[in-house]
Write a protein that holds these residues in place. Structure first.
Motif, short mmCIF file in Angstrom:
data_model
loop_
_atom_site.label_atom_id
_atom_site.label_comp_id
_atom_site.label_asym_id
_atom_site.label_seq_id
_atom_site.Cartn_x
_atom_site.Cartn_y
_atom_site.Cartn_z
N ILE A 19 1.05 -0.88 0.32
CA ILE A 19 -0.05 -0.10 0.24
C ILE A 19 0.86 1.51 0.34
CG2 ILE A 19 -2.07 1.46 1.22
CD1 ILE A 19 -2.82 -1.22 2.60
N HIS A 20 1.03 2.30 -1.08
CA HIS A 20 1.38 2.72 -0.98
C HIS A 20 1.11 4.29 -0.76
CE1 HIS A 20 4.41 1.56 -4.42
NE2 HIS A 20 2.83 0.90 -4.44
N SER A 21 0.37 4.25 0.51
CA SER A 21 0.01 5.06 1.26
C SER A 21 0.69 7.18 1.00
CB SER A 21 -1.15 5.59 2.47
OG SER A 21 0.04 4.63 2.95
N GLY A 22 0.22 7.93 0.36
CA GLY A 22 0.43 8.68 0.43
C GLY A 22 2.08 9.26 -1.02
N GLY A 23 1.96 7.85 -1.41
CA GLY A 23 2.29 8.10 -2.90
C GLY A 23 2.42 7.99 -3.48
N GLU A 24 3.30 7.65 -4.85
CA GLU A 24 2.23 8.71 -6.50
C GLU A 24 1.69 7.84 -6.89
OE1 GLU A 24 6.82 10.20 -7.35
OE2 GLU A 24 5.57 9.95 -9.23
N PHE A 416 -15.09 13.66 -13.04
CA PHE A 416 -13.90 14.05 -12.48
C PHE A 416 -12.56 13.38 -12.34
CE2 PHE A 416 -12.40 15.71 -7.92
CZ PHE A 416 -12.50 17.21 -8.58
N CYS A 417 -11.59 13.72 -12.22
CA CYS A 417 -10.41 13.50 -12.02
C CYS A 417 -9.28 14.00 -10.61
CB CYS A 417 -9.15 13.39 -12.79
SG CYS A 417 -7.81 13.55 -13.38
N ASP A 418 -10.01 13.35 -9.83
CA ASP A 418 -9.02 14.14 -8.66
C ASP A 418 -7.62 13.44 -8.33
OD1 ASP A 418 -9.46 11.34 -8.40
OD2 ASP A 418 -10.56 11.52 -6.05
N THR A 419 -7.28 13.22 -9.57
CA THR A 419 -5.40 12.75 -8.89
C THR A 419 -4.29 14.04 -9.97
OG1 THR A 419 -5.63 10.71 -10.57
CG2 THR A 419 -5.84 10.52 -8.39
N LEU A 420 -5.66 14.71 -10.47
CA LEU A 420 -4.02 15.41 -11.41
C LEU A 420 -3.83 16.82 -10.56
CD1 LEU A 420 -7.42 16.28 -14.13
CD2 LEU A 420 -5.07 15.09 -13.78
N PRO A 421 -3.10 17.15 -10.57
CA PRO A 421 -2.21 18.28 -9.57
C PRO A 421 -3.48 19.29 -9.20
CG PRO A 421 -0.81 18.70 -11.89
CD PRO A 421 -2.06 17.25 -11.98
N THR A 422 -4.43 19.48 -10.22
CA THR A 422 -5.94 20.06 -9.33
C THR A 422 -6.69 19.22 -9.84
OG1 THR A 422 -4.91 21.96 -11.30
CG2 THR A 422 -4.08 22.46 -9.04
N PRO A 423 -7.36 18.51 -8.48
CA PRO A 423 -8.31 18.23 -9.16
C PRO A 423 -9.41 18.58 -9.43
CG PRO A 423 -7.97 17.34 -6.86
CD PRO A 423 -7.25 18.50 -7.04
N LYS A 424 -9.52 17.86 -10.66
CA LYS A 424 -11.10 18.95 -11.08
C LYS A 424 -12.12 18.52 -11.75
CE LYS A 424 -8.18 20.34 -15.24
NZ LYS A 424 -6.85 21.13 -14.91
N CYS A 425 -13.34 19.01 -12.28
CA CYS A 425 -14.18 18.53 -13.15
C CYS A 425 -13.24 18.24 -14.74
CB CYS A 425 -15.42 19.23 -13.69
SG CYS A 425 -16.32 18.58 -14.44
N ILE A 426 -12.79 17.14 -15.65
CA ILE A 426 -12.38 17.20 -16.97
C ILE A 426 -13.65 17.35 -18.04
CG2 ILE A 426 -10.33 16.54 -15.87
CD1 ILE A 426 -11.25 13.75 -16.94
N TRP A 427 -14.99 17.31 -17.62
CA TRP A 427 -15.80 17.54 -19.02
C TRP A 427 -16.59 17.57 -18.34
CZ3 TRP A 427 -19.37 13.76 -20.17
CH2 TRP A 427 -20.44 13.55 -20.77
N LYS A 428 -17.70 18.20 -18.60
CA LYS A 428 -19.06 18.11 -18.05
C LYS A 428 -19.07 18.46 -19.16
CE LYS A 428 -22.02 20.73 -14.98
NZ LYS A 428 -22.10 20.68 -13.65
N PRO A 429 -21.36 18.03 -19.90
CA PRO A 429 -21.64 18.11 -20.79
C PRO A 429 -22.26 19.67 -21.35
CG PRO A 429 -23.32 17.09 -19.62
CD PRO A 429 -21.37 16.92 -19.16
N ASN A 430 -22.42 19.94 -22.39
CA ASN A 430 -22.86 21.49 -22.50
C ASN A 430 -24.41 21.83 -21.95
OD1 ASN A 430 -20.45 22.51 -23.26
ND2 ASN A 430 -21.40 21.90 -25.38
N PRO A 431 -24.88 22.92 -22.04
CA PRO A 431 -26.54 22.97 -21.02
C PRO A 431 -27.34 22.75 -22.79
CG PRO A 431 -25.12 24.86 -21.17
CD PRO A 431 -24.43 24.00 -21.50
N GLN A 432 -28.34 22.21 -22.65
CA GLN A 432 -29.50 22.11 -23.73
C GLN A 432 -30.02 22.96 -24.33
OE1 GLN A 432 -27.98 18.33 -24.84
NE2 GLN A 432 -30.75 17.89 -25.64
N PRO A 433 -30.07 23.34 -25.60
CA PRO A 433 -31.01 24.56 -25.99
C PRO A 433 -32.54 24.83 -25.56
CG PRO A 433 -30.35 22.97 -28.16
CD PRO A 433 -29.90 22.35 -26.60
#
Ligand SMILES: CC(C)CCC[C@@H](C)[C@H]1CC[C@H]2[C@@H]3CC=C4C[C@@H](O)CC[C@]4(C)[C@H]3CC[C@]12C
Length: 566
Positions: A19-24, A416-433
């Motif tokens: 278990i690499h706790s805290g590891g990369e 959502f990706c929480d392992t990127l340098p800054t965890p972030k939402c990487i994609w969200k669908p566009n709002p429907q017209p």
């Protein structure tokens, strides 16, 4: 107990993992597959003895019901966290005991094979569940639970509304109500046929066809632009994965109408300066139906050949695609390839119809093996809330198989990706017209696909889908006329095929080479000259096809269209 140790019982030890706790390198956290089926379960009271029960093992939790039907009704008799139980097995009698102190399950498999499968799966699920717990303890992981991802996604603001493209934001007419059309009869009369090949009344169609839907998969092409500008190969893969998932999001609103089937030789060209790509797609084969497409931009190339098989289960219909999707990124010389998952049309015959995607996608980089990506579209279960509907989980693995990135979410809500340098939402669908439900559930991008502006018209090859009269009529709300035209076109296509067979000829695709299996759409040079030289000429000597006249210029031209030899 003493007795056990002397006999054939053994306690199953966990395979040790570091278990690499805290590891990369977070642990391999892919959820093991669901395992389900009948086992015998021993009961003490009342009705002492072995009883057949339906067991389901999912994400480390073992549940059982009286029978399979009860699973659908959500009637669960008992459940146990397998990571908290001591597992002992008896190979001779195919027995498995799970002892969690207060709960004790005695189970027995009908055969050695089933016994083996269950033991292996139980081990995998124990490990998974234990690791999950370990990560939570070490504070390394927020939680793999999808709810965390969902919460983070909904906190992410929607993308800024894109600047007006000058393109239309609605269709000329509302979609027809087709709830009265009896699908049952149509489907039963065509059992065993591809859904794509079944002729249906125009009221069931949407005014785009499958060639245009290939282009629709580029709605979130900005993810590929981002990938091509991301130096880190693992992060790059995350964006490629997000792109692969984004193509499935239209399914949320598109289950009431069926795209038109392109006729053999039909093409669709889409040049989008604003998005920086141009695409050409073509119906290259009729039997089996294959649509090929190729798109180019400064940031990527994208191509695929689309074909699929259908499995009709009575209530639902599964679409099993067989082609591969390809993306290359010029900056890093990557060539990604991945498969598509199964799309299931649930309740296909009723108005409660909805789409689900399930299965695994593996993204490989054919140019080097630095990393691979696995995405699971989780099949939803019947118990519990709707929270696991449309769930997607994925991991980016390095060469040794360690998890470098992890992401998750829902294909209709975002990833959502929480392992990127800054965890972030990487994609969200566009709002429907606005009023999208009145317009076939189309997104803004989908509405633009069949738009035919006066300046575009003279530039299009005569085989372009935008010039198809029946589809145009439907778009304009002339459903009855569309129906008649559609019949004519289908009839004409049959005649043309007969004619070709009689002459012993084969249709030659215009823009794609290599038409034989494995179909790998390679563009001829025609694409380069498509706008400059138009890449086509009409040759009048080649005219003469039965039924060719009277069908409008679309069909007339189609026959006289000369393919540039590349
Ligand atoms: C019976 C009719 C009216 C019901 C509507 C059928 C619709 C929902 C069906 C017909 C053809 C289907 C498409 C056929 C092929 C593919 C490619 C696959 O990789 C993703 C799903 C996708 C894009 C399907 C989505 C669902 C679809 C559009």
């Amino acid at each position: 107990c003493m007795f056990r140790q002397q006999t054939d019982w053994e306690v199953v030890e966990d395979v040790q993992v570091e278990i690499h706790s805290g590891g990369e390198h977070p642990l391999e956290m892919t959820t093991p597959g669901i395992c389900e089926g009948y086992l015998l379960k021993r009961r003490k009271w009342p009705l002492k003895g072995w009883h057949k029960r339906y067991f389901i093992l999912e994400a480390g939790i073992l549940r059982y019901c009286k029978n399979q039907q009860d699973v659908f009704r959500g009637r669960v008799q008992g459940s146990l966290d397998v990571s908290l139980a001591v597992m002992s097995i008896n190979k001779k009698s195919n027995r498995i005991d799970l002892d969690a102190g207060d709960i004790l399950y005695h189970m027995k498999a009908k055969s050695h094979e089933l016994f083996y499968i269950w033991v292996t799966k139980l081990q995998a699920h124990r490990l998974f569940k234990k690791n999950e717990a370990a990560h939570v303890q070490s504070g390394f992981l927020l939680s793999l639970s999808n709810n965390t991802y969902r919460a983070s996604i909904s906190k992410t603001p929607n993308s800024v509304v894109p600047k007006s493209t000058g393109r239309r934001t609605k269709l000329p007419a509302h979609c027809p109500d087709n709830s009265h059309v009896g699908l049952m009869a149509i489907l039963y009369n065509n059992i065993g046929k591809d859904l794509a090949r079944v002729s249906m009344p125009a009221a069931l169609n949407e005014p785009v066809n499958l060639l245009q839907r290939l282009c629709e998969e580029l709605e979130y092409s900005d993810l590929l632009d981002t990938a091509n500008n991301t130096p880190d190969p693992y992060q790059r893969m995350v964006y490629i994965a997000a792109f692969a998932i984004s193509g499935y999001s239209t399914a949320t609103f598109r289950n009431r109408y069926k795209p038109f089937n392109p006729v053999l030789g039909e093409t669709f060209e889409c040049i989008r300066e604003d998005r920086g790509f141009r695409l050409i797609s073509e119906q290259v084969c009729h039997h089996p139906p294959i649509s090929a497409c190729h798109a180019d931009s400064d940031n990527f190339s994208f191509w695929q050949d689309q074909r699929w098989k259908n499995k009709f289960w009575g209530k639902s219909l599964e679409i099993v695609p067989t082609g591969m999707v390809n993306v290359t990124l010029p900056r890093y010389g990557d060539h990604y390839e991945w498969n598509k998952v199964v799309t299931c049309i649930h309740n296909v015959l009723s108005q409660q119809r909805y789409l689900e995607h399930y299965g695994e996608v593996t993204i490989q980089n054919l140019k080097n093996s630095v990393c691979t990506c696995k995405i699971t579209f989780v099949k939803s279960r019947y118990w519990g809330s709707d929270t696991n509907k449309n769930e997607v989980q994925g991991t980016v693995l390095d060469q040794s198989g360690s998890v470098i990135h992890r992401f998750g979410g829902l294909w209709h809500e975002g990833i959502f990706c929480d392992t990127l340098p800054t965890p972030k939402c990487i994609w969200k669908p566009n709002p429907q017209p606005k009023d999208y439900l009145l317009y076939y559930g189309f997104s803004t991008f989908a509405m633009e696909l069949n738009e035919l502006t006066p300046d575009l018209k003279p530039l299009l090859p005569p085989t372009d889908s935008r010039l198809r009269p029946d589809q145009r009529m439907l778009e304009e709300g002339k459903v009855d006329e569309a129906d008649i035209k559609k019949d004519e076109i289908e009839e004409y296509q049959r005649e043309r095929r007969k004619e070709l067979t009689k002459k012993g000829e084969d249709h030659v695709p215009r823009f794609f080479k290599n038409r034989y299996k494995p179909f790998n759409p390679v563009l001829g040079e025609t694409f380069e000259c498509i706008r400059e030289d138009r890449g086509f000429r009409l040759i009048s000597e080649q005219v003469s096809y039965p039924g060719g006249s009277g069908l409008g210029s679309f069909w007339f031209s189609m026959y006289n269209f000369c393919r540039i030899v590349t």
